[in-house]
Design a protein around this motif. Structure first.
Motif, mmCIF file in Angstrom:
data_model
loop_
_atom_site.group_PDB
_atom_site.id
_atom_site.type_symbol
_atom_site.label_atom_id
_atom_site.label_comp_id
_atom_site.label_asym_id
_atom_site.label_seq_id
_atom_site.Cartn_x
_atom_site.Cartn_y
_atom_site.Cartn_z
ATOM 1 N N MET A 1 4.077 2.526 -4.590
ATOM 2 C CA MET A 1 3.984 3.955 -4.281
ATOM 3 C C MET A 1 3.296 4.711 -5.388
ATOM 4 O O MET A 1 2.368 5.482 -5.166
ATOM 5 C CB MET A 1 5.417 4.475 -4.091
ATOM 6 C CG MET A 1 5.463 5.910 -3.661
ATOM 7 S SD MET A 1 4.553 6.116 -2.134
ATOM 8 C CE MET A 1 3.854 7.709 -2.424
ATOM 9 N N THR A 4 -0.292 4.226 -5.301
ATOM 10 C CA THR A 4 -0.985 5.012 -4.281
ATOM 11 C C THR A 4 -1.204 6.435 -4.763
ATOM 12 O O THR A 4 -2.281 7.006 -4.621
ATOM 13 C CB THR A 4 -0.146 5.063 -2.979
ATOM 14 O OG1 THR A 4 0.740 3.969 -2.993
ATOM 15 C CG2 THR A 4 -1.030 5.056 -1.787
ATOM 16 N N ILE A 5 -0.147 6.996 -5.351
ATOM 17 C CA ILE A 5 -0.278 8.372 -5.835
ATOM 18 C C ILE A 5 -1.344 8.437 -6.915
ATOM 19 O O ILE A 5 -2.213 9.326 -6.907
ATOM 20 C CB ILE A 5 1.073 8.874 -6.389
ATOM 21 C CG1 ILE A 5 2.046 9.044 -5.238
ATOM 22 C CG2 ILE A 5 0.890 10.197 -7.108
ATOM 23 C CD1 ILE A 5 3.401 9.540 -5.658
ATOM 24 N N LEU A 8 -4.679 8.281 -5.450
ATOM 25 C CA LEU A 8 -4.970 9.546 -4.774
ATOM 26 C C LEU A 8 -5.372 10.612 -5.774
ATOM 27 O O LEU A 8 -6.358 11.337 -5.603
ATOM 28 C CB LEU A 8 -3.723 9.993 -4.011
ATOM 29 C CG LEU A 8 -4.025 10.993 -2.906
ATOM 30 C CD1 LEU A 8 -4.524 10.264 -1.681
ATOM 31 C CD2 LEU A 8 -2.793 11.791 -2.585
ATOM 32 N N MET A 12 -8.851 12.624 -6.129
ATOM 33 C CA MET A 12 -8.969 14.088 -6.092
ATOM 34 C C MET A 12 -9.711 14.598 -7.314
ATOM 35 O O MET A 12 -10.540 15.491 -7.242
ATOM 36 C CB MET A 12 -7.575 14.721 -6.015
ATOM 37 C CG MET A 12 -6.991 14.664 -4.617
ATOM 38 S SD MET A 12 -5.270 15.126 -4.597
ATOM 39 C CE MET A 12 -5.426 16.891 -4.572
ATOM 40 N N VAL A 18 -17.076 15.986 -8.861
ATOM 41 C CA VAL A 18 -18.318 15.957 -8.086
ATOM 42 C C VAL A 18 -18.632 17.355 -7.582
ATOM 43 O O VAL A 18 -19.762 17.826 -7.673
ATOM 44 C CB VAL A 18 -18.172 14.975 -6.898
ATOM 45 C CG1 VAL A 18 -19.351 15.121 -5.953
ATOM 46 C CG2 VAL A 18 -18.086 13.549 -7.418
ATOM 47 N N LEU B 6 12.251 6.055 -2.430
ATOM 48 C CA LEU B 6 11.507 7.260 -2.783
ATOM 49 C C LEU B 6 12.377 8.475 -2.602
ATOM 50 O O LEU B 6 13.150 8.536 -1.664
ATOM 51 C CB LEU B 6 10.320 7.407 -1.841
ATOM 52 C CG LEU B 6 9.100 6.579 -2.139
ATOM 53 C CD1 LEU B 6 8.143 6.688 -0.984
ATOM 54 C CD2 LEU B 6 8.452 7.069 -3.404
ATOM 55 N N PHE B 14 3.547 13.924 -1.086
ATOM 56 C CA PHE B 14 2.472 13.018 -0.729
ATOM 57 C C PHE B 14 1.871 13.392 0.622
ATOM 58 O O PHE B 14 0.661 13.508 0.771
ATOM 59 C CB PHE B 14 2.995 11.579 -0.694
ATOM 60 C CG PHE B 14 1.929 10.591 -0.343
ATOM 61 C CD1 PHE B 14 0.990 10.215 -1.283
ATOM 62 C CD2 PHE B 14 1.846 10.065 0.935
ATOM 63 C CE1 PHE B 14 -0.005 9.314 -0.958
ATOM 64 C CE2 PHE B 14 0.846 9.167 1.271
ATOM 65 C CZ PHE B 14 -0.077 8.787 0.318
ATOM 66 N N LEU B 39 -20.649 19.978 0.329
ATOM 67 C CA LEU B 39 -20.450 19.950 -1.124
ATOM 68 C C LEU B 39 -20.782 21.301 -1.745
ATOM 69 O O LEU B 39 -20.009 21.849 -2.529
ATOM 70 C CB LEU B 39 -21.304 18.850 -1.755
ATOM 71 C CG LEU B 39 -20.774 17.427 -1.537
ATOM 72 C CD1 LEU B 39 -21.684 16.423 -2.206
ATOM 73 C CD2 LEU B 39 -19.358 17.290 -2.060
ATOM 74 N N HIS B 346 5.489 0.789 3.048
ATOM 75 C CA HIS B 346 6.340 0.445 1.923
ATOM 76 C C HIS B 346 7.249 -0.704 2.216
ATOM 77 O O HIS B 346 7.466 -1.583 1.390
ATOM 78 C CB HIS B 346 7.155 1.666 1.507
ATOM 79 C CG HIS B 346 6.662 2.133 0.216
ATOM 80 N ND1 HIS B 346 7.003 1.510 -0.939
ATOM 81 C CD2 HIS B 346 5.774 3.090 -0.086
ATOM 82 C CE1 HIS B 346 6.353 2.101 -1.901
ATOM 83 N NE2 HIS B 346 5.600 3.054 -1.421
ATOM 84 N N GLU B 349 5.264 -3.784 1.795
ATOM 85 C CA GLU B 349 5.045 -4.082 0.373
ATOM 86 C C GLU B 349 6.327 -4.607 -0.253
ATOM 87 O O GLU B 349 6.317 -5.551 -1.033
ATOM 88 C CB GLU B 349 4.589 -2.830 -0.371
ATOM 89 C CG GLU B 349 3.081 -2.647 -0.336
ATOM 90 C CD GLU B 349 2.663 -1.394 -1.047
ATOM 91 O OE1 GLU B 349 3.473 -0.844 -1.821
ATOM 92 O OE2 GLU B 349 1.529 -0.950 -0.833
#
Lengths: 354, 355
Positions: A1, A4-5, A8, A12, A18, B6, B14, B39, B346, B349
């Motif tokens: 987890m 993933t964060i 992410l 960002m 960019v 979590l 998230f 952009l 999850h 995993e």
């Protein structure tokens, strides 16, 4: 987890980099484009004008009329221009006005709502010429005000409606001497429309009753329709509107009630020539064009208040283009012309709203 | 296995981040479909809202009413009473502040400004009290009454600003200007950012403390989560609901007061472009969490300020931002789905990890 964060967040971050990166290169490009352009240009640079509206385009009335004059100036006088709309959001008035002032040499400010904001912003940009429509601010060297004598125009509209409501030979006109008006919001400017309209009707015939409803909105045709339907139900056969986009609903209602309406600001007959008998024209576009023209040929005197009434061609009655079927009889039109001449000469004094 | 467990908050953050990213991507597709570059559009949006001190200040100025109305919503909604009347409370609060400002013109700012804020808070709180009492005493649905109350307050203040208290100058639907002593200091030249932002920060802290650290806040949340259980546990639900509603009204009233004291310096007929409804959106997106409201308000402020610059520079209508906001809300409504997908990934995993 966590991975993933983390991924992410990294994405960002990269995205952000960019994006900002792009912004910079873009600016650089712009500058590069601008730098060689200046010395190469032998001719006079086009005047940069911005048009700031308190409302939004697409009302086929007040704001669109100012935009028409602006577009005409673009085409005929070769000015460079951009339009900034505030869409009736008071928190944007100052932002848009500053944005316009940063990017233009002359700013056309449309809407009485800017009264405070323009007094705050104008001294910060002394080199910019402000043309302020629909209200009066005095004592600033760079603010020129254009204000309209709407009451003179609506006086004609009221007279016309009062005469027409007695022409029972016309289909859709009833026996009762009642005419109506739909106002946008109960505000001084709109009350000025109302006062003229009522005075005009009374000038023709004391017995004519004028019913007025305020829709409480300039942007909502549905409300305009409801108000107009209520007026027709009360026995009015002609309804005048001073409500911007809300007025579109008045025309709908007129169609449904098989009665008549009078347009406002621009010659609105083209919208539905079967029910819109005439329009009270407020020469917003004309005044915008003429003022920009004056700035370009150097005869412009900043810091003045200019009144546009019947005398200046600022307000008038329009009957559409000649190919449209005319509902208003010629005698009434002649009478309206007579009244117009009397207002011009000062024989008739049209009252003003406070 | 501990890692897999979590916290719900994290999961929510998230899916919220995912919603925002997806909404921005969909916004980009819309821009592309219009033949413009997403952009440059987003670059001008960010540059336009954060590119200079003036722009940052403008963004922050936009967040002040959002934070206050967002907190108002958060307090009421998490207590299970739905205050949709924030707009009306804001209008009354704004008018009350303006009234103090143009009536007691001789007071020094140090007394006058708190007085104006108190009047505004009272007006907003009182106006929220009526529907709250109607609810707990007679069971009249507060959603309906508060919505109706909005129209009453907006039209009533509109009348006051046009007739009894109309300004003598300027031909517009507004009251007289407030006395100079009442005007909150502007912090950055040309922008509307005023010292109200510090008040707002203090208020936000107080609300955070109230909701998270006191038993009152606990009671509120308990009622909101399960009314029957809360009553069974001995909480006086009616009383707490009324209090939550009053707090909500007070916050909206203060939001209105800042619009007058810091922004327009007088009461305008259409002073709010729907702040209370925007605040409600903000609060709903972050599930009525105080910290979330603040962050989301800033995000909305960035979008709003940036969209104006974007419109000017790239001719992409500022309404695009509304589309993006709507998509975020749509995704958030489907948040349960995201959470499930997340959990499924999850679980897989986890199984692999255990092996």
């Amino acid at each position: 987890m966590k991975k993933t964060i983390a991924v992410l967040l990294i994405l960002m971050l990269i995205g952000g980099l960019v994006l900002t990166g792009c912004g910079k290169t873009d600016d650089a490009q712009k500058q590069q484009e601008e730098v060689p352009a200046e010395p190469g240009d032998e001719e006079k640079e086009p005047l940069k004008v911005a048009l700031v509206l308190s409302g939004g385009l697409g009302d086929r009335s007040f704001y669109d009329s100012s935009h028409e004059g602006f577009e005409r100036a673009k085409k005929e006088l070769g000015i460079e221009g951009s339009v900034l709309e505030c869409k009736n959001d008071p928190s944007l008035y100052q932002d848009q006005l500053i944005q316009a002032s940063e990017n233009a040499q002359a700013v056309v400010v449309v809407g009485f709502e800017f009264f405070d904001v323009i007094q705050e912003v104008a001294p910060e940009y002394p080199e910019v010429n402000y043309i302020y429509l629909d209200n009066v601010v005095e004592g600033f060297d760079n603010i020129t005000c254009i204000t309209y004598l709407e009451n003179e125009g609506t006086f004609l509209a009221g007279a016309l409606a009062a005469m027409l409501t007695q022409e029972t030979s016309i289909e859709g006109i009833n026996e009762e001497k009642i005419i109506g008006m739909v106002g946008g919001v109960d505000l001084p400017v709109i009350r000025n429309f109302q006062v003229g309209y009522e005075a005009g009707a009374k000038y023709i015939d004391e017995e004519v009753r004028v019913e007025t409803i305020y829709a409480g909105d300039f942007e909502d045709p549905a409300k305009g329709k409801e108000c107009a339907l209520a007026l027709y139900a009360k026995g009015a056969d002609i309804v005048f509107h001073a409500a911007g986009k809300t007025g579109e609903g008045v025309f709908e209602a007129a169609k449904e009630a098989k009665a008549y309406a009078i347009g406002v600001d621009t010659d609105q007959r083209y919208i539905n020539p079967d029910v819109i008998v005439a329009s009270m024209i407020k020469g917003v576009g004309l005044s915008v064009f003429e003022t920009i023209e004056k700035i370009i040929d150097g005869t412009f005197e900043p810091g003045k208040v200019i009144y546009y009434g019947i005398n200046e061609g600022g307000v008038d009655i329009g009957y559409g283009t000649p190919d449209m079927k005319q509902i208003v009889p010629d005698e009434i039109k002649e009478k309206v012309e007579e009244i117009k001449a009397k207002v011009k000469s000062g024989e008739i004094q049209v009252p003003t709203a406070k | 296995m501990k890692k897999i467990k979590l916290s719900q908050d994290l999961e929510y953050i998230f899916s919220l981040a995912l919603s925002i990213v997806l909404a921005l991507i969909i916004g980009a597709l819309i821009i592309l479909a219009n033949g413009k570059s997403p952009l440059t559009a987003y670059a001008s949006l960010i540059n336009g809202s954060l590119g200079s001190p003036y722009k940052m200040a403008t963004t922050l100025a936009k967040t002040v009413p959002l934070i206050l109305t967002g907190l108002a919503t958060a307090v009421a909604f998490s207590s299970g009473i739905f205050n949709i009347g924030g707009e009306g409370q804001l209008y009354l609060g704004a008018f009350a502040a303006a009234y103090v400002g143009f009536t007691f013109t001789n007071l020094p700012g140090l007394i006058g400004i708190p007085l104006a804020l108190i009047f505004a808070a009272l007006a907003g709180g009182f106006y929220a009290l009526i529907p709250a009492l109607l609810k707990v005493k007679y069971g009249i649905d507060e959603v309906i009454t508060t919505i109706m109350f909005n129209s009453i307050a907006i039209l009533f203040t509109g009348y006051l600003a046009n007739y009894p208290f109309a300004s003598s100058v300027g031909k517009m639907g507004a009251t007289e200007m407030i006395a100079p002593a009442y005007k909150l200091l502007r912090l950055v030249a040309r922008s509307k950012l005023h010292t109200g932002i510090f008040f707002t920060a203090v208020i936000a802290l107080a609300i955070y403390y109230l909701m998270e650290k006191t038993s009152v806040g606990y009671d509120f949340k308990m009622i909101g989560t399960n009314l029957i259980f809360a009553k069974y546990g001995g909480i006086n639900a009616e009383r707490n609901m009324v209090i939550a509603m009053i707090i909500s009204g007070v916050l909206c009233g203060i939001a209105g007061a800042f619009e007058v004291l810091g922004n327009h310096y007088r009461f305008l007929q259409a002073i709010s472009p729907g702040y209370a409804f925007d605040g409600m959106l903000v609060s709903l997106i972050v599930k009525n969490k105080v910290v979330g409201v603040i962050l989301m308000s800033i995000f909305f402020g960035i979008l709003k300020t940036g969209s104006i610059a974007m419109e000017f520079e790239t001719a992409i209508p500022s309404e695009l931002v509304l589309v993006i906001q709507a998509i975020i809300i749509l995704f958030i409504a489907g948040e349960k789905g995201f959470a499930q997908i997340l959990r499924r990934i999850h679980a897989k995993e986890g199984v692999r990890g255990d092996v």
